[in-house]
Design an enzyme around this catalytic site. Structure first.
Site, mmCIF file in Angstrom:
data_model
loop_
_atom_site.group_PDB
_atom_site.id
_atom_site.type_symbol
_atom_site.label_atom_id
_atom_site.label_comp_id
_atom_site.label_asym_id
_atom_site.label_seq_id
_atom_site.Cartn_x
_atom_site.Cartn_y
_atom_site.Cartn_z
ATOM 1 N N ASP A 1 0.830 -1.203 0.000
ATOM 2 C CA ASP A 1 0.000 0.000 0.000
ATOM 3 C C ASP A 1 0.866 1.256 0.000
ATOM 4 O O ASP A 1 0.618 2.203 -0.764
ATOM 5 C CB ASP A 1 -0.920 -0.017 1.219
ATOM 6 C CG ASP A 1 -1.716 1.269 1.372
ATOM 7 O OD1 ASP A 1 -2.628 1.498 0.566
ATOM 8 O OD2 ASP A 1 -1.398 2.056 2.287
ATOM 9 N N GLU B 1 -2.103 -5.281 -3.512
ATOM 10 C CA GLU B 1 -1.130 -4.569 -2.678
ATOM 11 C C GLU B 1 -0.103 -5.530 -2.092
ATOM 12 O O GLU B 1 1.095 -5.201 -2.012
ATOM 13 C CB GLU B 1 -1.852 -3.818 -1.567
ATOM 14 C CG GLU B 1 -2.684 -2.650 -2.086
ATOM 15 C CD GLU B 1 -3.436 -1.925 -0.993
ATOM 16 O OE1 GLU B 1 -3.752 -0.749 -1.199
ATOM 17 O OE2 GLU B 1 -3.709 -2.542 0.070
#
Length: 229
Positions: free
Chosen positions: A42, A114
């Protein structure tokens, strides 16, 4: 191995298979799950997209870049990207998640993208994952209007899907009409059918993903003749 097909779609071959396996493993399946990789990925994704937008759009304000980044890294966009990789076919899920359709859930798909970013970074370096992310996002960046509203910055497939969902209509159906050329030099022809049009719309591109996006864009244009979307 099945995951070799996924690695080809991602454009990256892992040196450490354990990182790939962990990135694909949901917490419902194992204690060696992907949440730490997701945390790392992320942060990397936000950095890469922010850096890309900063250099690609030198005259856009901080607020404009923030809106574009939010659109590019939001859950729906990541889930759409995951579907383009057929990521749901490779997820390691517990029985409960499997029975409830977890392999289709947007949050799980987005989190796994992610996690893969985090895994690829650990398996290589920041330069490698930056190049990959830019390649994954190329179509979306190329079609992005920095002066457009948040909604119109969404890619054509996402906009079309949300159009159908708002009206409680069946989702668009895409299928391959034709593939011409040798491997790595192919042209895909994709049909897109929606309930509001009597005939499927055709889109072409150098990959299935690009052809589907082009078909979706043409469907949106056709629908605009009937009502403002």
């Amino acid at each position: 191995m099945l995951v070799n097909a996924l690695q080809e779609k991602l454009g990256y071959i892992f040196n450490r298979y354990d990182l790939l396996l962990q990135a694909l493993t949901h917490r419902s399946s194992s204690n060696q799950h992907n949440e730490r990789l997701e945390f790392l990925g992320d942060a990397i994704l936000n950095y890469v997209i922010a850096n890309l937008l900063y250099h690609r759009f030198p005259h856009i304000s901080e607020g404009g870049m923030s809106r574009m980044r939010a659109n590019l890294v939001r859950e729906n966009t990541l889930a759409t990207l995951a579907r383009e990789f057929n990521l749901g076919d490779y997820l390691q899920l517990g029985q409960g998640e499997l029975k409830s359709g977890g392999y289709q859930r947007e949050s799980i798909l987005a989190n796994t993208i992610e996690a893969l970013i985090g895994g690829i970074f650990l398996d290589s370096n920041i330069q490698t994952i930056e190049i990959l992310i830019i390649n994954w996002y190329k179509i979306r960046i190329d079609h992005m209007d920095p002066y457009a509203s948040y909604d119109t910055q969404k890619d054509p497939k996402t906009r079309l899907q949300e159009y159908m969902q708002r009206r409680r209509l069946p989702l668009p159906v895409y299928w391959i009409n034709q593939i011409i050329g040798e491997a790595h030099n192919q042209i895909f022809t994709i049909n897109c059918q929606v309930s509001e049009l009597t005939q499927p719309i055709i889109g072409c591109g150098s990959s299935r993903r690009r052809a589907e996006q082009n078909a979706a864009a043409k469907v949106l244009e056709a629908l605009e003749h009937n009502q403002n979307i």
